[in-house]
Enzyme design. Structure first.
Site, PDB file in Angstrom:
ATOM      1  CE  LYS A 143     -10.526 -44.384 -62.830  1.00 32.78           C
ATOM      2  NZ  LYS A 143     -11.217 -43.579 -63.811  1.00 32.78           N
ATOM      3  CB  CYS A 157      26.419 -46.637 -60.107  1.00 36.16           C
ATOM      4  SG  CYS A 157      26.381 -48.423 -60.292  1.00 36.16           S
ATOM      5  CE1 TYR A 203      31.008 -71.691 -54.442  1.00 36.96           C
ATOM      6  CE2 TYR A 203      28.724 -71.291 -55.010  1.00 36.96           C
ATOM      7  CZ  TYR A 203      29.672 -71.978 -54.278  1.00 36.96           C
ATOM      8  OH  TYR A 203      29.287 -72.938 -53.379  1.00 36.96           O
TER       9      TYR A 203
HETATM   10  C1  LIG Z   1      30.567 -45.481 -64.917  1.00 33.16           C
HETATM   11  C2  LIG Z   1      29.647 -46.599 -64.588  1.00 33.16           C
HETATM   12  C3  LIG Z   1      28.357 -46.327 -64.195  1.00 33.16           C
HETATM   13  C4  LIG Z   1      27.490 -47.367 -63.903  1.00 33.16           C
HETATM   14  N1  LIG Z   1      26.234 -47.058 -63.507  1.00 33.16           N
HETATM   15  C5  LIG Z   1      25.388 -48.053 -63.196  1.00 33.16           C
HETATM   16  C6  LIG Z   1      24.099 -47.771 -62.727  1.00 33.16           C
HETATM   17  O1  LIG Z   1      23.723 -46.596 -62.568  1.00 33.16           O
HETATM   18  N2  LIG Z   1      23.275 -48.801 -62.458  1.00 33.16           N
HETATM   19  C7  LIG Z   1      23.664 -50.102 -62.596  1.00 33.16           C
HETATM   20  O2  LIG Z   1      22.881 -51.024 -62.327  1.00 33.16           O
HETATM   21  N3  LIG Z   1      24.903 -50.405 -63.021  1.00 33.16           N
HETATM   22  C8  LIG Z   1      25.764 -49.422 -63.318  1.00 33.16           C
HETATM   23  N4  LIG Z   1      27.029 -49.724 -63.728  1.00 33.16           N
HETATM   24  C9  LIG Z   1      27.405 -51.138 -63.883  1.00 33.16           C
HETATM   25  C10 LIG Z   1      27.861 -51.748 -62.568  1.00 33.16           C
HETATM   26  O3  LIG Z   1      28.833 -50.927 -61.984  1.00 33.16           O
HETATM   27  C11 LIG Z   1      28.413 -53.123 -62.834  1.00 33.16           C
HETATM   28  O4  LIG Z   1      27.406 -53.909 -63.396  1.00 33.16           O
HETATM   29  C12 LIG Z   1      28.902 -53.813 -61.568  1.00 33.16           C
HETATM   30  O5  LIG Z   1      29.910 -53.062 -60.952  1.00 33.16           O
HETATM   31  C13 LIG Z   1      29.434 -55.205 -61.893  1.00 33.16           C
HETATM   32  O6  LIG Z   1      29.937 -55.801 -60.750  1.00 33.16           O
HETATM   33  P1  LIG Z   1      31.131 -56.847 -60.860  1.00 33.16           P
HETATM   34  O7  LIG Z   1      31.456 -57.250 -59.457  1.00 33.16           O
HETATM   35  O8  LIG Z   1      30.790 -57.889 -61.829  1.00 33.16           O
HETATM   36  O9  LIG Z   1      32.322 -56.032 -61.491  1.00 33.16           O
HETATM   37  P2  LIG Z   1      33.100 -54.764 -60.927  1.00 33.16           P
HETATM   38  O10 LIG Z   1      32.264 -54.016 -59.954  1.00 33.16           O
HETATM   39  O11 LIG Z   1      33.628 -54.035 -62.091  1.00 33.16           O
HETATM   40  O12 LIG Z   1      34.309 -55.407 -60.141  1.00 33.16           O
HETATM   41  C14 LIG Z   1      35.220 -56.250 -60.769  1.00 33.16           C
HETATM   42  C15 LIG Z   1      36.574 -56.043 -60.128  1.00 33.16           C
HETATM   43  O13 LIG Z   1      37.375 -57.171 -60.398  1.00 33.16           O
HETATM   44  C16 LIG Z   1      38.721 -56.755 -60.517  1.00 33.16           C
HETATM   45  N5  LIG Z   1      39.443 -57.803 -61.218  1.00 33.16           N
HETATM   46  C17 LIG Z   1      39.258 -58.248 -62.479  1.00 33.16           C
HETATM   47  N6  LIG Z   1      40.090 -59.252 -62.762  1.00 33.16           N
HETATM   48  C18 LIG Z   1      40.818 -59.456 -61.669  1.00 33.16           C
HETATM   49  C19 LIG Z   1      41.855 -60.373 -61.354  1.00 33.16           C
HETATM   50  N7  LIG Z   1      42.260 -61.274 -62.222  1.00 33.16           N
HETATM   51  N8  LIG Z   1      42.422 -60.303 -60.129  1.00 33.16           N
HETATM   52  C20 LIG Z   1      42.000 -59.403 -59.216  1.00 33.16           C
HETATM   53  N9  LIG Z   1      41.017 -58.507 -59.463  1.00 33.16           N
HETATM   54  C21 LIG Z   1      40.426 -58.548 -60.675  1.00 33.16           C
HETATM   55  C22 LIG Z   1      38.574 -55.466 -61.321  1.00 33.16           C
HETATM   56  O14 LIG Z   1      39.733 -54.668 -61.161  1.00 33.16           O
HETATM   57  C23 LIG Z   1      37.334 -54.846 -60.718  1.00 33.16           C
HETATM   58  O15 LIG Z   1      37.641 -53.915 -59.705  1.00 33.16           O
HETATM   59  C24 LIG Z   1      27.926 -48.706 -64.004  1.00 33.16           C
HETATM   60  C25 LIG Z   1      29.236 -48.984 -64.392  1.00 33.16           C
HETATM   61  C26 LIG Z   1      30.095 -47.945 -64.668  1.00 33.16           C
HETATM   62  C27 LIG Z   1      31.497 -48.269 -65.069  1.00 33.16           C
END
Ligand SMILES: Cc1cc2nc3c(=O)[nH]c(=O)nc-3n(C[C@H](O)[C@H](O)[C@H](O)COP(=O)(O)OP(=O)(O)OC[C@H]3O[C@@H](n4cnc5c(N)ncnc54)[C@H](O)[C@@H]3O)c2cc1C
Length: 561
Positions: free
Chosen positions: A442, A48, A286
């Site tokens: 309010k 973020c 999960y």
């Molecule tokens: C620029 C930006 C700004 C954002 N700003 C906000 C914000 O202000 N507020 C908010 O609520 N959300 C924001 N978000 C969204 C938030 O970052 C995501 O919703 C959150 O990071 C999701 O978490 P996650 O664990 O699902 O995925 P991620 O945090 O993306 O992590 C997933 C990880 O899994 C790894 N991966 C994938 N497949 C594999 C594999 N097969 N083997 C090994 N590793 C793997 C990827 O490389 C990645 O690093 C933003 C996103 C971005 C990109």
């Protein structure tokens, strides 16, 4: 289920959901072996924060690295493997194939519990030129480094951001901060598509005030390319926008390939289907974060909500459940989100009126325009707060806020109320903190709730802010000075303080709408009229301030506006 505390928990993905899952699992089970694989170079970085580092507002790159592999190892005894991609899951054998991206060697790792926190990938349209080195998406630190380096070395003069969602607008703000002339292309007729149009319109004004060129209701048709670089963005409407740098912010797709190949079920929104413990259709696996579908707290249906809050909370719960077979259930999500766009903040939670209409859910809205703290205390910043509720039950369905300081607080209060199933009556009774530098006795939340309660009680029905007013008697109760700046066509102008003396100028038998700047004096006027024999009187919610954003073409502007 096996009750083996020395179990092996394998986590795929090491950022928001994955890192939360790993550390929670350790805090709940000291005996487990916990292994986290991340295909990229970094774990636990602040996605973020990436736009703010690109724009220089966050100065140090290191500040984006929330927790390093050493911390995971030393404090949590978690084995972290970066540049290791999990390429397959063998559910029968309970193993994953892990490819080391540096050596190319693939090994097998067994698991007792597996947590997929694999996130989502930016959508890149299959258009020629989309792979040009100056066309970027922004998801991780590698993308960030590329953009930052390009800006530093090539000093782009003109940027085009495709997609006016949250990340797109954060990038716009940061590009403008760096003095880059920036245009935005958005397929919808408004920026921030999850918001209702009149709320988003205020953000559009802020963008225009900062010389951002808006191309709304228009799409990316292709790229103009020269010497393998994109030199322009071709629009569906036929034009071409010059560009030295293009950012694609047109949404993300859940990373479901690994799950699908392992035969795990997807849900109706094409995210990984999970239960309240974040277990997939295989109870030993999960999934959390952007790759999954959560239950929507208002709709009660599966929803994809690619935001950091749900990913972190779901990761924490999945980590606990994977470690101990017990954890509280994941609460439904509301899509509560917030973004800063220059001096403005836009935030929302739950349903918009637009979404309610789309899913066939009856919804009404009360809109107030208020200062974030007591008007008499210096520095009050204006906000527009829209409260959306169910007419039959009064249940709060959603809210949106646009303005300066204090928008975040109001949206969070209302999100909390929705979480607990509150009605507008409950909101009206909230006991909120107040002193002049912070709020009002309010609060804007109360004011919106009061208006909603008056609406539902029939005391002063609210006229929807975008309603066609033709055929109605419109009574504009603002002052002469206000009316001279901005007028509604066909309105009868009687300042509220003269209304009782001038009732004979109005027709009590006609459906009537009272109008003022924000809806407050119009409410007073409506109450006067109702008690003088006008049976059908409504108050234009949000007043002229919001009407000018809902129906800008209708407003007649005068001198000094
Ligand atoms: C620029 C930006 C700004 C954002 N700003 C906000 C914000 O202000 N507020 C908010 O609520 N959300 C924001 N978000 C969204 C938030 O970052 C995501 O919703 C959150 O990071 C999701 O978490 P996650 O664990 O699902 O995925 P991620 O945090 O993306 O992590 C997933 C990880 O899994 C790894 N991966 C994938 N497949 C594999 C594999 N097969 N083997 C090994 N590793 C793997 C990827 O490389 C990645 O690093 C933003 C996103 C971005 C990109």
């Amino acid at each position: 289920m096996k009750n083996d505390s020395g179990r092996t928990i394998v986590i795929v993905g090491g950022v928001a959901g994955g890192a939360s899952a790993a550390t929670r699992a350790r805090r709940c089970n000291e005996d487990a072996r916990i292994i986290m694989y991340e295909k990229d170079s970094y774990v636990s970085f602040a996605n973020c924060g990436l736009p703010y580092y690109i724009g220089g507002e966050i100065e140090e790159r290191d500040d984006l690295l929330v927790a390093r592999p050493e911390l995971f190892r030393n404090r949590f005894n978690i084995e972290v493997h970066t540049l290791c991609e999990v390429t397959a899951i063998d559910r029968a054998a309970q193993t994953v194939s892990v490819q080391n991206r540096q050596t190319g060697v693939t090994t097998l790792q067994s698991y007792d519990r597996l947590i997929l926190a694999v996130g989502a990938s930016p959508i890149v349209p299959p258009i020629s030129g989309a792979d040009a080195p100056n066309v970027f998406t922004l998801r991780n630190l590698e993308d960030t480094d590329r953009i930052k380096q390009f800006v530093k070395e090539k000093k782009p003069q003109r940027a085009v951001v495709v997609g006016a969602g949250f990340i797109g607008l954060e990038m716009v703000e940061q590009l403008r901060r760096g003095g880059i002339q920036t245009a935005v292309v958005e397929l919808m007729e408004q920026v921030l598509p999850p918001l209702d149009a009149e709320m988003a319109h205020q953000i559009q004004q802020a963008l225009e005030q900062h010389d951002v060129e808006l191309h709304l209701g228009d799409g990316l048709a292709g790229f103009r390319v020269a010497d393998a670089m994109a030199t322009g963005v071709k629009l569906n409407s036929g034009g071409v926008l010059d560009a030295d740098l293009v950012i694609l912010g047109i949404g993300v797709r859940p990373n479901t390939k690994l799950a699908e190949q392992a035969g795990l079920e997807l849900g109706p929104m094409r995210g990984i289907r999970v239960n309240e413990h974040m277990q997939t259709s295989d109870p030993y696996i999960y999934a959390v974060g952007d790759a999954v579908e959560y239950q929507h707290g208002v709709l009660g249906t599966p929803a994809r909500v690619p935001l950091a809050g749900p990913a972190n909370r779901a990761g924490r719960l999945a980590g606990q459940h994977a470690a101990t077979d017990e954890a509280p259930p994941m609460a439904p999500v509301l899509g509560t989100a917030i973004v800063r766009v220059f001096e403005k903040t836009a935030a929302m939670t739950g349903l918009s009126v637009k979404l309610a209409r789309k899913v066939g859910r009856e919804a009404r809205a009360a809109v107030v325009v208020a200062k974030h703290h007591a008007g008499y205390f210096p520095g009050g910043e204006a906000m527009t707060l829209k409260l959306i509720y169910e007419p039959t039950t009064g249940k709060v369905l959603g809210a949106q806020g646009v303005g300066g300081a204090g928008v975040d607080k109001r949206i969070d209060v209302i999100a909390t109320a929705i979480h607990f199933g509150a009605t507008v009556g409950d909101l009206a009774g909230l006991d909120l903190a107040y002193a002049p530098p912070y709020g009002s006795a309010k609060d804007p939340v109360h004011m919106a709730a009061f208006a909603a309660c008056n609406d539902l009680a029939g005391l002063t029905p609210l006229c929807p802010l975008d309603k066609d007013l033709s055929g109605r008697q419109i009574v504009d109760v603002r002052t002469d000075a206000e009316v001279s700046k901005m007028r509604l066509p066909n309105a009868k102008h009687i300042p509220v303080d003269q209304l009782r003396e001038r009732l004979e100028e109005l027709d009590a038998s006609r459906p009537t709408v009272t109008v003022c700047h924000s809806g407050l004096r119009a409410h007073v006027a409506a109450r006067i009229l109702r008690q003088h024999g006008f049976d059908d009187v409504a108050d234009l919610t949000g007043g002229m301030f919001v009407r000018q954003h809902a129906k800008p073409a209708e407003i007649i502007r005068g001198e000094g506006d």
